[in-house]
Design a protein around this motif. Sequence first.
Motif, short mmCIF file in Angstrom:
data_model
loop_
_atom_site.label_atom_id
_atom_site.label_comp_id
_atom_site.label_asym_id
_atom_site.label_seq_id
_atom_site.Cartn_x
_atom_site.Cartn_y
_atom_site.Cartn_z
N PRO A 79 37.85 44.81 48.23
CA PRO A 79 36.66 46.02 48.10
C PRO A 79 37.39 47.37 47.80
O PRO A 79 38.59 47.25 48.21
CB PRO A 79 36.19 45.94 49.41
N PHE A 80 36.71 48.37 47.28
CA PHE A 80 37.19 49.42 47.23
C PHE A 80 36.30 50.69 47.72
O PHE A 80 34.83 50.13 47.62
CB PHE A 80 37.75 49.89 46.12
N THR A 81 36.50 51.68 48.08
CA THR A 81 35.39 52.94 48.43
C THR A 81 35.65 54.06 47.37
O THR A 81 36.49 54.33 46.84
CB THR A 81 35.68 53.31 49.65
N ILE A 246 32.46 32.44 56.18
CA ILE A 246 32.91 33.79 56.95
C ILE A 246 34.46 34.40 56.35
O ILE A 246 34.43 35.73 56.17
CB ILE A 246 33.10 33.33 58.46
N ARG A 247 35.33 33.57 56.31
CA ARG A 247 36.53 33.84 55.50
C ARG A 247 36.53 34.57 54.22
O ARG A 247 37.07 35.57 54.05
CB ARG A 247 37.64 32.46 55.62
N ARG A 251 36.97 38.54 53.19
CA ARG A 251 38.16 38.86 52.23
C ARG A 251 37.50 39.74 51.29
O ARG A 251 38.19 40.83 50.88
CB ARG A 251 38.31 37.57 51.56
N PHE A 252 36.33 39.65 50.78
CA PHE A 252 35.79 40.43 49.52
C PHE A 252 34.93 41.73 50.39
O PHE A 252 34.79 42.88 49.45
CB PHE A 252 34.66 39.65 49.07
N THR A 253 34.79 41.73 51.76
CA THR A 253 34.21 43.11 52.16
C THR A 253 35.21 43.88 53.15
O THR A 253 35.01 45.03 53.55
CB THR A 253 32.83 42.94 52.89
N GLY A 254 36.00 43.09 53.76
CA GLY A 254 36.85 43.63 54.89
C GLY A 254 36.22 43.49 56.14
O GLY A 254 37.02 43.70 57.18
#
Length: 274
Positions: A79-81, A246-247, A251-254
């Motif tokens: 993910p990025f912001t 859940i893992r 991983r994709f959202t933090g």
Amino acid sequence: MELTFRHTAIHPRLRGYIDRIYVLECDRRIPRPDLKMIVPNGCVRLMLPFRNSLSAQREGRCKIAGTHRLALVGVCDLPFTVDVLSDAPSGIIGIEFSPGGAYRFFNVKQCELKNQVLQLEDVWGKLARHLEERAGHAPGAEEKIRLLQEVLAGMLRDDRDNVFDYCIDRINTSAGRVSIRELEAETGYGSRWLNMKFAEKLGVSPKGLCAITRFQAVFQALANHPHTILDNRQFYHLYYDQAHFIREFKRFTGWPPSRFESSAGDFGKMFYRS
């Protein structure tokens, strides 16, 4: 705060290569409590801030795109912001290329763009600078989009890769549940060759795209039906077990699913609402 988000029509010649084109406008900076996260979706993105400057942060690294400077965001598996630099009105045009579409426009190995934010000028050279100048003089967002699509339609290369495109379609239609062994059997190519092909054309492996595709099924449902998807344990059938779900979500959202659902704001979800 007034935040508007709208999709716009895709040029007929670009359909199938571009998934969506959108305009995001806000009268001031989005408050910090509202999570400004963009999650992996298997797409390469082209972003044009036409009001205010844009910053993208990933793994502690920050990349800034000034007003009317085109930013090319490679496919990501993290993910990025995103944010704007000043607390002032902002406007951003975003173009998301389909997983099987970006390689037709950008003559570069997509693995070199993975999890990176570059100036389009680094890939297209003087053509990008000329396009930015023209976009800067275009009177409004719709005219800027028309110009961008016109140039992209002219850049579309007729170099279809049938095996790669077949694999992309197979992953999409299976909701990310096709195995590498199945792809090997159906295409006649080994996993090493397929991994090299995906690194060149997309930037992530077939296994990586399968994981992103499964996650997107969950995330898009969560964006449209909050507070029900996780409670009902829908989409668990896409994973080996709850721990696997859940893992990959984390991983994709933090964040684990429960915390993400209760804490995340609307910014990242609005991209996927139907």
